[in-house]
Design a protein around this motif. Structure first.
Motif: not given
Length: 690
Positions: A277-278, A365, A409-411, A427, A456-457, A459, A600
């Motif tokens: 994810r990151t 965000k 979020t993931q990043e 977020y 993106r959510c 996580n 994911n």
């Protein structure tokens, strides 16, 4: 008022921390001192495949108290007290043109809503090149530094180094001055390119208490020591009428300073691989979270205590909790929805779709509203908090048990439950509890659904914000990637494939497909994008249904012609029947993966192939049916093939039931994928009977 009392009151107002002896530690290299020998390594000494590498990366964070003379006439805002100074100095060797992107520098700077902000000082940046046996240096000019607004509270100063070419060395040094104690910089030892030497030195006066956490898999050495220091404050009190006389006082404070030294050498580049994810979650780094401050003659001020306290702070915030109590701007919509004759899940879905169609996300965000939820609703857009907090209010007014859920979020990285931190949230989404079931909703994305959050959510966990103190909720594993595909193929005498393809996509398969098609101008362009994947493939008559944002599934059908797919040697022809295989190559290539595999969502994919063999050929050989699975059935692949006369039927079923595989499970999932890939390459053999 006596002398001692006056001095204590003054210092309580102006001291934010106390520190006079600036901590200093030399960088590995003096700025600008470059020799010809520095250009000699043609490749990175620890990784010959690296396109660029850090020769060294040095950081220093220290608190400075520079305003030691204070007057009663000074404006309160001008009394700076302690400031946080962060200095960074680094050199990068550019090996080849694929490393040029490392010459683009970004410096993030925080600012608050009141206009106060961090500032960069003393930027020095040079590019060094060896030309005709001489070192030529190119200086970055001030006009080359640009400032870009990144978000509501962050700006980014950017610049691109000049005269960068293969073999260049770039050197940058700058200092960030900050009034925000909580923003003690984290330090990344590991990056996406190798680092030969990395150091970070931090000095913390006793008046600050930070949680310090090391993360990542590459080991970091740490040493600590302390020393005593002192600071002398001179305060000048001007006369105020007859009650306060003009006086000057001096007071000296002794304190202890904790000094932390972090070191690492020959740090390999972070080995990026799919299904992560990151990388920020697993890069080797050190982080700091301000827990509290305690200044002389002042009470303790807590910044981070518990998740329950964070819950209260949010509910008391005028940009969060107070806005949730304002519902008058939704009165008309509430009445319409109440009178629509729906209830429970259907009413929930209608309210969700209303907010999705009414409010457009601006891409920002945030956990806080921009101005007010009422204004966002009237203007028809805003950040994720503007949209999803409006959704929470609407659902509450309709009688649902609805709550905001904060997440990262993931990043932005995962949240660590053992380290309460409001800054880790960036977020907010909505949650409804209905008949013992939990439903998560994000109205920022027109293609999202109930329990179908934007990628993106997805996580780990989010934090429910409620009057009971809050709780955690899982953000993943609600919906799978679900796909069923039927491919009917007729092979003609010339071994050209003619067929039809019908696919039904649900849940995240439909979501991903809608996103992909949205990037195309029209259906024809999407059809062409599939065509371009294979020069020998021609697609005609594509039909797509379910692209409407309110539809849950997508159906795609088309006719196709595939030439040059079947290989032929003399009177023998052979081909793989899984010619549209879902897994065509193994994404896992590392010998060892030090971080988890993160999908994911779960996968549920089925493919059915129906082949009609031409009359001038007979089936000589077909692969064997097989089942490949992990011991706990968390991953499974079924290959079932059979022959009936001149037809061959192949059924493939691929499933991943869990979204997280730990590092010790890496070889198992890697081998599983390889077996799936290898099985799908097995061939059907035909023999000519003419």
């Amino acid at each position: 008022m006596n002398k001692k009392t006056l001095l204590n009151i003054t210092l309580s107002l102006i001291l934010t921390n106390i520190f006079f002896m600036s901590f200093s530690q030399r960088a590995p290299g003096k700025f600008g001192k470059i020799s010809k020998a520095d250009f000699e390594p043609e490749y990175c000494p620890i990784d010959s495949n690296a396109h660029a590498y850090f020769i060294f990366d040095y950081g220093l964070s220290e608190f400075k108290y520079l305003q030691t003379k204070v007057s009663s006439s000074d404006m309160a805002k001008s009394r700076k007290g302690f400031q946080l100074y962060f200095t960074r100095h680094f050199r990068i060797k550019i090996v080849d043109n694929q490393g040029f992107s490392w010459a683009n520098i970004e410096i993030p700077l925080y600012h608050d809503a009141g206009g106060d902000k961090e500032r960069v000082t003393n930027i020095k940046a040079y590019t060094y090149n060896l030309e005709n046996d001489k070192i030529v240096k190119t200086k970055l000019e001030k006009k080359g530094v640009l400032t870009e607004k990144t978000s509501k509270y962050w700006d980014t100063e950017k610049f691109a180094m000049l005269s960068v070419r293969e073999g260049s060395i770039i050197e940058i040094k700058y200092t960030i001055v900050s009034d925000y104690y909580f923003n003690l910089r984290q330090w990344y030892f590991q990056k996406n390119i190798p680092v030969l030497q990395s150091e970070y030195h931090v000095s913390i006066p006793e008046y600050f208490n930070f949680n310090q956490t090391q993360r990542g898999y590459f080991p970091i050495q740490m040493e600590s020591d302390g020393r005593q220091g002192e600071i002398t404050i001179t305060y000048h009190q001007k006369a105020e009428g007859t009650s306060v006389k003009e006086q000057t006082y001096t007071n000296t404070y002794n304190y202890r300073e904790d000094i932390l030294h972090f070191y690492a050498k020959e740090i390999p580049a972070f080995p990026l691989e799919k299904y992560l994810r990151t990388e920020d979650n697993y890069l080797s780094k050190v982080e700091f979270e301000l827990q509290y401050t305690k200044f002389p003659n002042s009470p303790i001020k807590y910044y981070t205590t518990s998740w329950e306290d964070i819950n209260k702070v949010l509910l008391d915030s005028h940009s969060f909790g107070e806005e949730l109590s304002k519902a008058s701007h939704l009165k008309k919509e509430v009445e319409i929805l109440k009178n629509c004759g729906q209830k429970d899940y259907m009413l929930l879905n209608s309210a969700f779709n209303h907010i999705k169609s009414k409010l457009a996300w601006n891409g920002y965000k945030s956990k806080y509203v921009t101005e007010s939820l009422s204004k966002a609703y009237k203007t028809g857009g805003g950040n994720c908090a503007d949209i999803n907090l409006n959704l929470v209010i609407l659902l509450r007014e309709l009688g649902f048990s609805a709550y905001p859920v904060l997440l990262s979020t993931q990043e932005h990285g995962i949240i660590h439950p053992s380290h309460p931190s409001i800054s880790r949230f960036n977020y907010v989404i909505a949650m409804v509890q209905l008949y013992d079931k939990t439903y998560l909703l994000d109205a920022t994305d027109p293609y999202s659904g109930i329990n179908l959050l934007p990628i993106r959510c997805l996580n780990d966990k989010g934090r429910i914000i409620n009057k009971a103190g809050g709780d955690w909720v899982n953000l993943t594993d609600y919906r799978p990637y679900s796909s069923i595909e039927v491919c009917k193929v007729t092979i003609d005498k010339g071994l050209v494939l003619y067929g039809t393809n019908d696919r039904r996509l649900k849940d995240y398969a439909a979501y991903e497909c809608k996103k992909k098609i949205k990037k195309c101008k029209n259906i024809h362009e999407y059809e062409e994008s599939i065509d371009k994947q294979d020069d020998n493939l021609t697609i005609e008559g594509m039909k797509i249904s379910g692209l409407d944002t309110m539809k849950k599934s997508v159906n795609i059908s088309y006719q196709f012609t595939q030439s040059n797919y079947i290989d032929k040697t003399n009177d023998i022809a052979f081909f793989s029947p899984a010619f549209r295989s879902f897994i065509s190559e193994n994404p896992f290539k590392l010998d060892k993966r030090e971080y988890p595999v993160e999908f994911n969502y779960p996968y549920s994919v089925r493919q059915i192939y129906l082949f009609t063999i031409p009359e001038n050929y007979e089936v000589s050989e077909i692969p064997k049916s097989a089942v490949v699975k992990l011991p706990d059935n968390s991953a499974k692949f079924i290959y079932n093939i059979n022959r009936m006369g001149n037809t061959i039927n192949l059924s493939l079923m691929f499933s991943i039931k869990k979204t997280l595989f730990l590092p010790e499970e890496y070889m198992a999932i890697k081998n599983f994928y390889q077996k799936v890939v290898d099985k799908q390459k097995e061939l059907i053999v035909l023999k000519s009977i003419e």
